[in-house]
Design a protein around this motif. Structure first.
Motif: not given
Length: 352
Positions: A30-31, A91-92, A126-129, A132-134
């Motif tokens: 999990h993240f 996140i990075q 949601l889209v910016p998140t 960022i994650i990908l």
């Protein structure tokens, strides 16, 4: 000494072969739960978040989630830790360090699980998140050499319409590294069938189905994952060991269970590691992929699971190698990556 005290804890050496050198895939991480304890302390200080003693005391928290109060405490600690992830840089860092830890543990492939709605309010939606994650996953994979993909997970305690929104989002990014759709949180709350539409959306978009089941609830929870959500893999699934016919079904269909021994004990699913029925699943021919679940809260990472299975459950090195093969086969790794890892497993076993 607890794994909380240093980043690369020594593993018990009960056999000549080092389990960290065994190539393996990691399919249940999990993240937020992948975070290093030292990173949590630094991010909490950076953002002015007060951490309870359970998260700042230098030892894994005492957890038991077999009753509602225990699960609430576990979820509260997780939510507090998650609140420390507030910027793209945070996140990075988390993703990079998760990949670094997996690389040290011999993982050549990592499928990390995330509910982006939990981070979206601080990251612009949601889209910016997801972007960022990908982006962080791409960068961490290039830096560490660990192949990485993302499994988007809906929250079982939220409305099924929210899950459908997430399923559409996951499908939108199927060509950017999202490989699956999951369902997490307390499986005792709500029914798997309430989320069947979301999983249908994900399947139609080419994603695998990997819901949680058979951890805090019994074998019926695993059957629901199969019948209602058409699961390709089951997160945990250990309670299937209580139903021989269900074991046969999992084995015949090749549905892998992502077994996380340390967290099973920490959450009180089993009293001690010897009670985790991994041997029952393995001997029944059910594919198994060992996972670390939430190292931040449970105090052990991927290689520790293999070490535990060797030292406590009595698995031989040949059996550990087969568990590693099963993790690779159950993954969404490309064929060339699978071949390389499977060859490396054979080399590990052949070494004296």
């Amino acid at each position: 000494m607890s794994p909380y005290h240093h980043e690369n804890p020594p593993l018990p050496r009960t056999a000549a072969r080092d389990v960290r050198l065994l190539p393996k895939a990691h399919l249940h991480l999990h993240f937020t739960g992948s975070m290093r304890p030292t990173t949590l302390l630094e991010l909490a200080d950076k953002h002015g978040v007060h951490l309870p003693e359970a998260l700042s005391g230098g030892e894994p928290p005492k957890l038991r989630a077999t009753d509602e109060r225990g699960w609430f405490r576990f979820q509260r600690l997780y939510d507090i830790a998650r609140s420390c992830l507030r910027t793209a840089e945070d996140i990075q860092r988390l993703v990079r360090e998760a990949a670094q830890e997996d690389a040290r543990d011999g993982s050549g492939w990592l499928e990390i699980q995330v509910d982006p709605t939990s981070y979206a309010p601080r990251l612009g939606g949601l889209v910016p998140t997801m972007e960022i994650i990908l982006d962080a996953v791409d960068a961490a994979s290039r830096e560490t050499g660990v192949g990485m993909r993302v499994l988007v997970a809906a929250n079982r305690v939220k409305h099924p319409l929210d899950a459908r929104t997430l399923a559409r989002l996951a499908v939108r990014y199927a060509d950017r590294g999202v490989i699956g759709f999951g369902l997490s949180n307390d499986e005792r709350r709500g029914f798997a069938r309430d989320f069947d539409r979301a999983f249908a959306i994900a399947r139609a978009g080419g994603l695998i189905a990997a819901p949680h089941g058979g951890e805090l609830s019994g074998p019926g929870s695993v059957r629901d994952c199969l019948d209602d959500l058409h699961a390709d893999r089951v997160g945990h699934g250990v309670r299937a060991a209580e139903d021989p016919r269900l074991l046969e079904r999992l084995a015949e269909r090749g549905v892998a269970c992502e077994v996380c021994p340390a967290s099973n004990v920490a959450l009180g699913v089993y009293e001690k590691a010897e009670d985790v029925p991994l041997r029952t699943l393995f001997d029944a021919g059910v594919p198994v992929a060992l996972g670390a679940d939430d190292p931040l809260l449970f105090g052990s990472r991927l290689a520790d699971q293999y070490a535990l299975v060797r030292s406590v459950l009595g698995f031989s090195d040949a059996e550990l190698a087969e568990l590693a093969r099963q993790s690779v086969r159950a993954s969404q790794a490309p064929e060339d990556v699978r071949k390389e890892m499977l060859s490396g497993i054979d080399d590990w076993l052949a070494a004296e």
